[in-house]
Every structure is written in structure tokens, then in C-alpha cells.
Design an enzyme around this catalytic site. Structure first.
Site, PDB file in Angstrom:
ATOM      1  N   SER A 156      -3.063  -7.119  -9.399  1.00  0.00           N
ATOM      2  CA  SER A 156      -2.196  -7.936  -8.542  1.00  0.00           C
ATOM      3  C   SER A 156      -2.629  -9.396  -8.618  1.00  0.00           C
ATOM      4  O   SER A 156      -3.779  -9.726  -8.265  1.00  0.00           O
ATOM      5  CB  SER A 156      -2.288  -7.465  -7.091  1.00  0.00           C
ATOM      6  OG  SER A 156      -1.783  -8.483  -6.244  1.00  0.00           O
ATOM      7  N   HIS A 160       1.071  -6.951 -11.512  1.00  0.00           N
ATOM      8  CA  HIS A 160       1.685  -6.671 -10.199  1.00  0.00           C
ATOM      9  C   HIS A 160       1.879  -7.995  -9.478  1.00  0.00           C
ATOM     10  O   HIS A 160       0.921  -8.752  -9.267  1.00  0.00           O
ATOM     11  CB  HIS A 160       0.764  -5.743  -9.396  1.00  0.00           C
ATOM     12  CG  HIS A 160       1.347  -5.250  -8.117  1.00  0.00           C
ATOM     13  ND1 HIS A 160       2.275  -4.230  -8.043  1.00  0.00           N
ATOM     14  CD2 HIS A 160       1.126  -5.649  -6.837  1.00  0.00           C
ATOM     15  CE1 HIS A 160       2.584  -4.014  -6.768  1.00  0.00           C
ATOM     16  NE2 HIS A 160       1.907  -4.849  -6.039  1.00  0.00           N
ATOM     17  N   ASP A 173       3.133  -9.698  -6.100  1.00  0.00           N
ATOM     18  CA  ASP A 173       3.431  -9.453  -4.691  1.00  0.00           C
ATOM     19  C   ASP A 173       4.278 -10.573  -4.113  1.00  0.00           C
ATOM     20  O   ASP A 173       3.831 -11.707  -4.047  1.00  0.00           O
ATOM     21  CB  ASP A 173       2.120  -9.339  -3.900  1.00  0.00           C
ATOM     22  CG  ASP A 173       1.409  -8.037  -4.179  1.00  0.00           C
ATOM     23  OD1 ASP A 173       0.215  -8.085  -4.532  1.00  0.00           O
ATOM     24  OD2 ASP A 173       2.054  -6.982  -4.074  1.00  0.00           O
ATOM     25  N   MET A 211       6.297 -12.091  -0.919  1.00  0.00           N
ATOM     26  CA  MET A 211       6.247 -11.961   0.543  1.00  0.00           C
ATOM     27  C   MET A 211       7.117 -13.021   1.207  1.00  0.00           C
ATOM     28  O   MET A 211       7.144 -14.174   0.769  1.00  0.00           O
ATOM     29  CB  MET A 211       4.796 -12.129   1.011  1.00  0.00           C
ATOM     30  CG  MET A 211       3.869 -11.100   0.395  1.00  0.00           C
ATOM     31  SD  MET A 211       2.167 -11.398   0.903  1.00  0.00           S
ATOM     32  CE  MET A 211       1.350 -10.048   0.046  1.00  0.00           C
ATOM     33  N   HIS A 221       6.762  -6.421  -6.626  1.00  0.00           N
ATOM     34  CA  HIS A 221       6.724  -5.709  -5.347  1.00  0.00           C
ATOM     35  C   HIS A 221       7.320  -6.598  -4.274  1.00  0.00           C
ATOM     36  O   HIS A 221       6.686  -7.544  -3.813  1.00  0.00           O
ATOM     37  CB  HIS A 221       5.248  -5.367  -5.051  1.00  0.00           C
ATOM     38  CG  HIS A 221       5.008  -4.742  -3.719  1.00  0.00           C
ATOM     39  ND1 HIS A 221       3.747  -4.619  -3.183  1.00  0.00           N
ATOM     40  CD2 HIS A 221       5.850  -4.193  -2.808  1.00  0.00           C
ATOM     41  CE1 HIS A 221       3.822  -4.038  -2.001  1.00  0.00           C
ATOM     42  NE2 HIS A 221       5.086  -3.767  -1.753  1.00  0.00           N
ATOM     43  N   MET A 243       8.169  -7.536  -0.779  1.00  0.00           N
ATOM     44  CA  MET A 243       7.856  -7.277   0.625  1.00  0.00           C
ATOM     45  C   MET A 243       8.733  -8.215   1.453  1.00  0.00           C
ATOM     46  O   MET A 243       8.283  -9.240   1.995  1.00  0.00           O
ATOM     47  CB  MET A 243       6.369  -7.521   0.897  1.00  0.00           C
ATOM     48  CG  MET A 243       5.488  -6.422   0.323  1.00  0.00           C
ATOM     49  SD  MET A 243       3.773  -6.897   0.150  1.00  0.00           S
ATOM     50  CE  MET A 243       3.832  -7.660  -1.469  1.00  0.00           C
ATOM     51  N   MET A 264       1.689   2.546  -0.286  1.00  0.00           N
ATOM     52  CA  MET A 264       0.780   1.516   0.220  1.00  0.00           C
ATOM     53  C   MET A 264      -0.425   2.161   0.876  1.00  0.00           C
ATOM     54  O   MET A 264      -0.276   3.058   1.719  1.00  0.00           O
ATOM     55  CB  MET A 264       1.507   0.621   1.225  1.00  0.00           C
ATOM     56  CG  MET A 264       2.614  -0.241   0.640  1.00  0.00           C
ATOM     57  SD  MET A 264       2.069  -1.271  -0.726  1.00  0.00           S
ATOM     58  CE  MET A 264       0.902  -2.363   0.115  1.00  0.00           C
ATOM     59  N   ASP A 286      -1.428   1.235  -3.918  1.00  0.00           N
ATOM     60  CA  ASP A 286      -1.583  -0.214  -3.840  1.00  0.00           C
ATOM     61  C   ASP A 286      -2.273  -0.622  -2.545  1.00  0.00           C
ATOM     62  O   ASP A 286      -1.728  -0.430  -1.462  1.00  0.00           O
ATOM     63  CB  ASP A 286      -0.177  -0.847  -3.893  1.00  0.00           C
ATOM     64  CG  ASP A 286      -0.193  -2.357  -3.806  1.00  0.00           C
ATOM     65  OD1 ASP A 286       0.908  -2.945  -3.730  1.00  0.00           O
ATOM     66  OD2 ASP A 286      -1.291  -2.952  -3.817  1.00  0.00           O
TER      67      ASP A 286
HETATM   68  C1  DX5 Z   1      -0.654  -6.243  -0.259  1.00  0.00           C
HETATM   69  C2  DX5 Z   1      -0.199  -6.150  -1.715  1.00  0.00           C
HETATM   70  C3  DX5 Z   1      -1.248  -5.561  -2.622  1.00  0.00           C
HETATM   71  C4  DX5 Z   1      -2.552  -6.378  -2.654  1.00  0.00           C
HETATM   72  C5  DX5 Z   1      -3.618  -5.612  -3.404  1.00  0.00           C
HETATM   73  O1  DX5 Z   1       0.443  -6.573   0.543  1.00  0.00           O
HETATM   74  O2  DX5 Z   1       0.965  -5.361  -1.833  1.00  0.00           O
HETATM   75  O3  DX5 Z   1      -0.704  -5.464  -3.942  1.00  0.00           O
HETATM   76  O4  DX5 Z   1      -2.323  -7.606  -3.307  1.00  0.00           O
HETATM   77  O5  DX5 Z   1      -4.797  -6.360  -3.293  1.00  0.00           O
HETATM   78  P1  DX5 Z   1      -6.181  -5.612  -3.072  1.00  0.00           P
HETATM   79  O6  DX5 Z   1      -6.360  -4.732  -4.298  1.00  0.00           O
HETATM   80  O7  DX5 Z   1      -7.206  -6.719  -2.987  1.00  0.00           O
HETATM   81  O8  DX5 Z   1      -6.050  -4.800  -1.830  1.00  0.00           O
HETATM   82 ZN    ZN Z   2       1.616  -4.995  -3.919  1.00  0.00          ZN
END
Ligand code: DX5
Ligand code: ZN
Length: 221
Positions: free
Chosen positions: A10, A35, A37, A39, A69, A71, A140, A178
Site C-alpha cells: 500500500s 495498492h 488507498d 479516502m 481501494h 474508501m 479489512m 488488508d
Molecule cells: C487502511 C488501508 C490499508 C492500509 C494498510 O485504511 O486500507 O490498505 O494502508 O497499511 P498497514 O499495512 O500499515 O496497516
Molecule cells: Zn487499503
């Protein structure tokens, strides 16, 4: 293993001042999946990357696989921008109130792989109806919004349940896990059926141990 083992670092855990270097490090480790993320500050209490980041990384690293991903409270509004930017897979959460079924269709018609995502407190029954339509289920193991959190073992039983459903329904969707993944807990996830492993903090801090533990667990299946 139903699917090949994929480790998806990620970039939320990468260097936000030099994301290209973080993606280069992923490639240098012999990995393909990135990956990303995304947000919105509503569904999760944080902001991160937009379609422009995916577009720029895809232009510089066209051979990587962008596992995006979302969110977001309204992921339906962002399928097209991220598909056009170069996302290869787009996963959407089952929790927010938006046209989920139509959004999965949108991802399909955009020619991208489809992912459905569930938070730690969301039972696997919430995604059951979508399983025949998706390429990946993202489980998750932390409450989404931030990297560096601790692994929530509630994900383990959900991975096992999804693996059973995958077998019973004769499907082949990927099971991705994840959040808080480390060299110490990755084998437990793979042993229960996870084949796609997201890691932010652990990859950028301890990639050799993580990759060794994951590959060892996959060999022992
Ligand atoms: C959290 C993300 C994850 C996160 C993983 O909202 O969806 O992908 O970045 O990071 P680590 O591996 O540090 O938990
Ligand atoms: Zn993620």
C-alpha cells in the site's frame, strides 16, 4: 491455492513526497500489485490520493497492477475517473448507502476487475449476493482510514468463511486481506485462504521478512 499469491504493498505506507520511488521499490522487490488507498474524509476520517496520482504512476510504471481501494461514501461517482486514470482493479465498500449493484456493473463495463470490501465489523453475509460477480473480496483487518494499525483477528474467521463459500459456490474470486499485516500474522491469513496480501507499514519497513513468511506459507498449503 485457488489463485496465485500476490503481495500488494500500500503506497499509503510509502513516501508521500516521492511516491514514484515507493512504486519503484515495489517493482524492485519483484512485485506487480500496487495498492492505492483512496479516502474522502467522510467514509473514513482521512484524505489521501486522487485519480491524478494513479494516472501519474501508471504513466511512469505502466507494467504495475493498480489495485485501487475506494474508501468513499459515494464510490459510484469515482469509478470512471479512476478507470480512466489507469486503475486495473477497483474495490468498493459494502457499508455506505449507494447503488452497489450498479457500481459493480460500472466497474465491469469500464473493463476493470471488480472488488467488494467489508470492514471488520461487517459480517460476510453482507457480500454473499455479490460473490458471483466479483473478482476479489477485500477483508479489512483494521478499521479503514490509516496505516500502521494493529491487525484485528476477527478477519481470520471471515477469510475462512469466504474460502468455504468460494469452494461451495465453485467460484474463484481472490480473497484479499488488508490492515496490520506483518511477517508474524501473514501465514495465518494465507493458511485460511487469503491469496492477496496488502501491506503498507510492514512492506516498506520489513519487506524481506514479510515476503519470506508469505511465500513460505503459500508453499506449505
Ligand atoms: C487502511 C488501508 C490499508 C492500509 C494498510 O485504511 O486500507 O490498505 O494502508 O497499511 P498497514 O499495512 O500499515 O496497516
Ligand atoms: Zn487499503
Amino acid at each position: 491455492m485457488v489463485n496465485s499469491l500476490e503481495i500488494a504493498p500500500s503506497i499509503l505506507g510509502g513516501d508521500h513526497a516521492a511516491l514514484g520511488e515507493s512504486v519503484a521499490a515495489i517493482g524492485a522487490a519483484g512485485l506487480k500489485w500496487v495498492h492505492v488507498d483512496v479516502m474522502d474524509g467522510h467514509f473514513v476520517p482521512n484524505l489521501s490520493f486522487g485519480p491524478g496520482v494513479v494516472k501519474a504512476l501508471k504513466a511512469r510504471f505502466p507494467d504495475m497492477f493498480y489495485d485501487v481501494h475506494l474508501m468513499l461514501d459515494n464510490p459510484n461517482l469515482y469509478v470512471e475517473p479512476f478507470a480512466k486514470a489507469g486503475a486495473d482493479l477497483i474495490s468498493v465498500h459494502v457499508e455506505p448507502d449507494y447503488p452497489i449493484s450498479g457500481t459493480l456493473d460500472d466497474i465491469h463495463f469500464a473493463g476493470r476487475k471488480i472488488g467488494i470490501t467489508l470492514n471488520p465489523q461487517t459480517p460476510v453475509g453482507e457480500v454473499a449476493e455479490y460473490l458471483p460477480r466479483v473478482d476479489l473480496v477485500l477483508v479489512m483487518s483494521v478499521q479503514p482510514g490509516f496505516g500502521g494499525q494493529s491487525f484485528n483477528p476477527v478477519a481470520l474467521e471471515k477469510i475462512s468463511a469466504l474460502a468455504r463459500m468460494r469452494e461451495e459456490m465453485k467460484l474463484s474470486f481472490r480473497i484479499e486481506v488488508d490492515g496490520g499485516i506483518t511477517a508474524g500474522n501473514v501465514a495465518a491469513c494465507i493458511g485460511r485462504g487469503a491469496d492477496t496480501i496488502v501491506a503498507g507499514t510492514e512492506f516498506f519497513k520489513n519487506s524481506a521478512a514479510l515476503l519470506g513468511a508469505a511465500r513460505g506459507a503459500a508453499r506449505n498449503l
